[in-house]
Design a protein around this motif. Structure first.
Motif, PDB file in Angstrom:
ATOM      1  N   ARG A 163       0.865  -1.197   0.000  1.00 15.28           N
ATOM      2  CA  ARG A 163       0.000   0.000   0.000  1.00 15.28           C
ATOM      3  C   ARG A 163       0.893   1.236   0.000  1.00 15.28           C
ATOM      4  NH1 ARG A 163      -4.584   1.051   2.127  1.00 15.28           N
ATOM      5  NH2 ARG A 163      -3.725   2.260   3.846  1.00 15.28           N
ATOM      6  N   ALA A 164       0.676   2.107  -0.956  1.00 21.44           N
ATOM      7  CA  ALA A 164       1.525   3.300  -1.069  1.00 21.44           C
ATOM      8  C   ALA A 164       0.662   4.543  -1.214  1.00 21.44           C
ATOM      9  CB  ALA A 164       2.458   3.160  -2.276  1.00 21.44           C
ATOM     10  N   ILE A 165       1.232   5.675  -0.819  1.00 17.14           N
ATOM     11  CA  ILE A 165       0.524   6.955  -0.977  1.00 17.14           C
ATOM     12  C   ILE A 165       1.497   7.984  -1.553  1.00 17.14           C
ATOM     13  CG2 ILE A 165       0.991   7.614   1.456  1.00 17.14           C
ATOM     14  CD1 ILE A 165      -1.757   9.111   1.367  1.00 17.14           C
ATOM     15  N   ASP A 166       0.999   8.812  -2.484  1.00 12.93           N
ATOM     16  CA  ASP A 166       1.774   9.925  -3.032  1.00 12.93           C
ATOM     17  C   ASP A 166       1.145  11.201  -2.484  1.00 12.93           C
ATOM     18  OD1 ASP A 166       3.618  11.346  -4.472  1.00 12.93           O
ATOM     19  OD2 ASP A 166       2.631  11.084  -6.418  1.00 12.93           O
ATOM     20  N   VAL A 167       1.845  11.847  -1.544  1.00 14.26           N
ATOM     21  CA  VAL A 167       1.293  13.026  -0.861  1.00 14.26           C
ATOM     22  C   VAL A 167       1.580  14.269  -1.697  1.00 14.26           C
ATOM     23  CG1 VAL A 167       1.275  14.356   1.285  1.00 14.26           C
ATOM     24  CG2 VAL A 167       1.779  11.892   1.349  1.00 14.26           C
ATOM     25  N   GLY A 168       0.530  15.023  -2.048  1.00 14.77           N
ATOM     26  CA  GLY A 168       0.695  16.168  -2.942  1.00 14.77           C
ATOM     27  C   GLY A 168       0.965  15.672  -4.353  1.00 14.77           C
ATOM     28  N   CYS A 169       0.097  14.772  -4.826  1.00 18.52           N
ATOM     29  CA  CYS A 169       0.354  14.082  -6.111  1.00 18.52           C
ATOM     30  C   CYS A 169       0.196  14.999  -7.312  1.00 18.52           C
ATOM     31  CB  CYS A 169      -0.574  12.869  -6.251  1.00 18.52           C
ATOM     32  SG  CYS A 169      -2.325  13.311  -6.266  1.00 18.52           S
TER      33      CYS A 169
END
Ligand SMILES: C[S@@+](CC[C@H](N)C(=O)[O-])C[C@H]1O[C@@H](n2cnc3c(N)ncnc32)[C@H](O)[C@@H]1O
Length: 270
Positions: A50-56
């Motif tokens: 599970r990954a997240i791109d913050v300010g994508c």
């Protein structure tokens, strides 16, 4: 599209969310794509992840993360600007990224499970509170998971042969930009202060010539920040003269621009 509480400490993205800024960010994704892939290749993630791109922004690295997490993995694109998140949703649909969703808001977001990888690119440079953002990225990451960041350091940004208009416009921009334009250099420290271990760092240099999009990025920023530059008391005709002169210099076939250094740092949450 889930929406998390808009608890942003930085409610306004310094460079705005115009169509021109969307086009610039998408083009920049292309310029920085190989460097981003090299960074992700260095992070050993067990699939599914599970990954997240913050300010994508309008895409960020969502396409690369989509590959990285594996077919049954999931990716969240998080941004606190509604237009950006709508554009990200459009990019995801166009690219057919079935394992990627978007969330409007900032950290902490609604996701109950912590992430295996929390990433940001060119988020901290536009922020008035980078320490708080990195701490919130660490909080969103599971123990042993990865936090990865990519930010510019303007120290390297230079044109060759040098030109006085470049130096003057660059120093005006440094003073009005609003974020820390040397934040790239601080990434390893920020990661350690947020409780990361095994912190590593790499950097990528880029050179442009006339015809390349980023040969004239300084002029794009000078235009974007014209009001703030004028508020420093600079005479409008002097400013126009400087930008025209620099435009001519950057268009000469012998003028090379060395881009800001793209610094990448990553570490494991202890
Ligand atoms: C320079 S853009 C970079 C976009 C993308 N990461 C990329 O590399 O193409 C910065 C983005 O961060 C978003 N942003 C700024 N502060 C934020 C925050 N506190 N939480 C979430 N998004 C934020 C802005 O709306 C903008 O879309």
């Amino acid at each position: 599209m889930p929406r998390s509480a808009p608890a942003s400490p930085d409610p306004t993205y310094l460079l705005g969310s115009s169509d021109a800024e969307r086009r610039r960010l998408l083009a920049q994704c292309g310029l920085l794509r190989d460097a981003a892939r090299q960074l992700l290749d260095r992070l050993p993630l067990a699939e599914p992840a599970r990954a997240i791109d913050v300010g994508c922004g309008p895409l960020g690295v969502l396409d690369l993360l989509s590959d990285k997490v594996g077919r049954s993995g999931t990716v969240v694109g998080l941004d606190n600007d509604e237009r950006m998140i709508d554009w990200a949703a459009k990019s995801i649909a166009e690219l057919g990224l079935a394992n990627v969703t978007t969330t409007l808001g900032t950290l902490p977001c609604d996701d109950e499970l912590p992430f295996d990888l929390t990433h940001c690119r060119l988020l901290l440079i536009n922020s008035a509170s980078p320490e708080a953002l990195v701490a919130s990225m660490a909080a969103a990451t599971r123990t042993g998971g990865w936090i990865a960041m990519q930010e510019f350091d303007w120290a390297a940004w230079h044109c060759e042969p040098p030109h006085p208009a470049w130096d003057e416009l660059k120093s005006l921009l440094v003073s009005v930009f609003g974020g820390d334009v040397h934040i790239g250099a601080r990434l390893p420290t920020l990661l350690r202060e947020a409780g990361c271990q095994d912190v590593q760092v790499a950097a990528h240099a880029f050179y442009w010539q006339p015809g390349d999009l980023y040969q004239t990025l300084l002029l794009y920023f000078a235009d974007l920040f014209e009001e703030r530059i004028r508020a420093c008391g600079i005479d409008p005709r002097t400013l126009t003269g400087m930008t025209h002169e620099l435009g001519r210099h950057l268009a000469r076939p012998t003028t090379i621009v060395r881009e800001s250094l793209l610094v990448q740092a990553w570490g494991r949450k202890a």
